[in-house]
Design an enzyme around this catalytic site. Structure first.
Site, PDB file in Angstrom:
ATOM      1  N   ARG A   1       0.687  -1.044   0.064  1.00  0.00           N
ATOM      2  CA  ARG A   1      -0.051   0.040   0.028  1.00  0.00           C
ATOM      3  C   ARG A   1       0.760   1.523  -0.043  1.00  0.00           C
ATOM      4  NH1 ARG A   1      -5.014  -1.317   4.016  1.00  0.00           N
ATOM      5  NH2 ARG A   1      -6.377  -2.124   2.076  1.00  0.00           N
TER       6      ARG A   1
ATOM      7  N   LYS B   1     -17.544 -18.314   2.673  1.00  0.00           N
ATOM      8  CA  LYS B   1     -18.987 -18.193   3.167  1.00  0.00           C
ATOM      9  C   LYS B   1     -19.672 -17.298   2.050  1.00  0.00           C
ATOM     10  CE  LYS B   1     -18.862 -18.158   7.976  1.00  0.00           C
ATOM     11  NZ  LYS B   1     -18.906 -17.434   9.252  1.00  0.00           N
TER      12      LYS B   1
ATOM     13  N   GLY C   1      -8.230  -9.063   0.126  1.00  0.00           N
ATOM     14  CA  GLY C   1      -7.102  -9.605   1.080  1.00  0.00           C
ATOM     15  C   GLY C   1      -6.585 -10.938   0.613  1.00  0.00           C
TER      16      GLY C   1
ATOM     17  N   GLY D   1     -12.308  -4.328   1.703  1.00  0.00           N
ATOM     18  CA  GLY D   1     -13.626  -3.977   1.914  1.00  0.00           C
ATOM     19  C   GLY D   1     -14.461  -2.889   0.758  1.00  0.00           C
TER      20      GLY D   1
HETATM   21  C1  3PG Z   1      -8.575  -1.464   5.262  1.00  0.00           C
HETATM   22  O1  3PG Z   1      -7.385  -1.778   5.666  1.00  0.00           O
HETATM   23  O2  3PG Z   1      -9.399  -2.041   4.838  1.00  0.00           O
HETATM   24  C2  3PG Z   1      -8.745  -0.031   4.994  1.00  0.00           C
HETATM   25  O3  3PG Z   1      -7.447   0.760   5.293  1.00  0.00           O
HETATM   26  C3  3PG Z   1     -10.104   0.526   5.832  1.00  0.00           C
HETATM   27  O4  3PG Z   1      -9.833   0.205   7.139  1.00  0.00           O
HETATM   28  P1  3PG Z   1     -11.120  -0.027   7.937  1.00  0.00           P
HETATM   29  O5  3PG Z   1     -11.917  -1.443   7.397  1.00  0.00           O
HETATM   30  O6  3PG Z   1     -10.612  -0.131   9.282  1.00  0.00           O
HETATM   31  O7  3PG Z   1     -11.906   0.931   7.552  1.00  0.00           O
HETATM   32 MG    MG Z   2     -10.975  -3.612   6.573  1.00  0.00          MG
END
Ligand code: 3PG
Ligand code: MG
Length: 398
Positions: A37, A198, A355, A378
């Site tokens: 990142r 899931k 991820g 996310g």
């Molecule tokens: C992540 O690591 O998915 C992003 O930096 C967002 O982090 P968060 O899910 O804590 O908002």
């Molecule tokens: Mg996250």
């Protein structure tokens, strides 16, 4: 990218440029263990710096929930950013107030400063107007280069875009370009490959995908839920049996929308969930009642490869088997390498994110051979779900 202003249009020289980055990187013992990142945002920082802007970095780290948690300090990350950038990165102990203002006042053209974790203030996650104003005081321009935090409507990811001249950073720009190629204006046929444990966590995603793609390959633990719903005996395999109706609904929507569903036809079965557990491939008429399906079987792999061959674009999220346990990584690895090969031949646009998926592609040694690998977790999922990402929407030029 007509609907966004990019750095091309940002008059950064001599200006204080607030750059939102996502450097929420994994750390162990105070050291960054995966700097991906950080590396992604370096081109933006270099460019603003080279053009004489004063670079003021805004970022979150962890989930301190409005409290000053020493373990969530960005101070160690400043060192990693400096190493990646090849020049000093100053650090200020707070992201608002005198501490921040004084550190910014010291910056010359081209200098770089990282401000402490925005989430140390409750106003960040609340997108509180007064907190947005405190941040806005510190800059002349705002650049958002944090796609992976764009699913959060926070002060530094969304609020600022409404109060300062706002621009898309280079990594956000690359991400938006790639995602457009994936689902908005893709070369067809588009095949989505979705795996992971899931159905329940990916229901919105499956429903959005069946309406948009030409074929959907389902693998991983979630395939078991579909197979069970279709009456296949899956033995002791991981499955959400209470979601049988939901799975059948997804399948019928797919049929309505002319989306072909490619479920496994065989599986690699073991009796224990551990690496190198004794295993055997079975067709789905013969899964032993005490066995667990831990990977897609050889015939399924051939079908998935054929689906990849038919595709002009693939969008991939989630491993096809228990890829963290050898040899149950086999299906995922073979499919990933096949997609990488087609991409290298210029026959496929391949886009992956999330991820586990990124870890799986690295494990298969092909992360660099995909057209685009998103660093977002996310945010990538919410994009696949067809949801509006507030951090992106706020940057659109009306
Ligand atoms: C992540 O690591 O998915 C992003 O930096 C967002 O982090 P968060 O899910 O804590 O908002
Ligand atoms: Mg996250």
């Amino acid at each position: 990218m007509t609907s966004f202003r990019t750095l091309d249009e940002a008059p950064v020289k001599g200006q204080r440029v607030l750059v939102r980055v996502d450097i929420n990187v994994p750390m162990e013992d105070g050291k960054v263990t995966d700097a991906t990142r950080i590396e992604r945002v370096i081109p933006t920082l270099r460019e603003i710096s080279a053009r004489g802007g004063k670079v003021v970095l805004l970022a979150h780290f962890g989930r301190p929930k409005g409290k000053r948690e020493p373990k969530d300090s960005l101070a160690p990350v400043a060192k990693a950013v400096s190493a990646a950038l090849g020049k000093p990165v100053a650090f200020a102990d707070d992201c608002i107030g005198d501490v921040a203002a004084q550190a910014i006042a010291k910056l010359g053209e081209g200098d770089v400063l990282l401000l402490e974790n925005t989430r140390f203030h409750a106003g960040e996650e609340k997108n509180d107007k007064a907190f947005v104003a405190e941040l806005a005081k510190l800059g002349d321009l705002y650049v958002n280069d944090a796609f992976s935090a764009a699913h959060r409507a926070h002060a530094s990811t969304e609020g600022l875009a409404h109060v300062l001249p706002a621009y898309v950073g280079r990594s956000m720009q690359a991400e938006l370009d790639a995602l457009r190629k994936g689902l908005e204006k893709p070369a067809r046929p588009v095949v989505a490959i979705v795996g992971g444990a899931k159905v329940s966590t990916k229901l919105d995603l499956l429903e959005n995908l069946v309406a948009k793609v030409d074929a959907l390959v389902i693998g991983g633990g979630m395939a078991n839920t579909f197979l069970h719903a279709e009456g296949v005996n899956i033995g002791k395999s991981l499955a959400e049996k209470d979601l049988a109706d939901t799975a059948r609904r997804v399948l019928s929507v797919a049929q309505e929308k002319n989306c072909a569903i490619i479920l496994p036809v065989d599986g690699v079965v073991a009796y224990e969930f551990k690496a190198h557990a004794p295993h055997h491939a079975y067709g789905f008429d013969a899964v032993p009642t005490d066995g667990m399906i831990l990977d897609v079987g050889p015939q399924s792999i051939e079908r998935i490869k054929a689906a990849i061959d038919d595709a002009a674009t693939i969008v991939w999220n989630g491993p096809l088997g228990a890829f963290e346990l050898a040899p149950f990584d086999h299906g995922t690895v073979v499919a990933a390498r096949h997609a990488a090969e087609r991409t290298k031949q210029g026959k496929l646009v391949s886009i992956a994110g999330g991820g586990d998926t990124v870890a799986a592609l690295h494990h298969a040694g092909v992360a660099d051979d995909f057209t685009y690998v998103s660093t977002a977790g996310g945010a990538f999922l919410e994009w696949l779900e067809g949801k509006d990402l507030p951090g992106v929407s706020a940057l659109k030029v009306p």
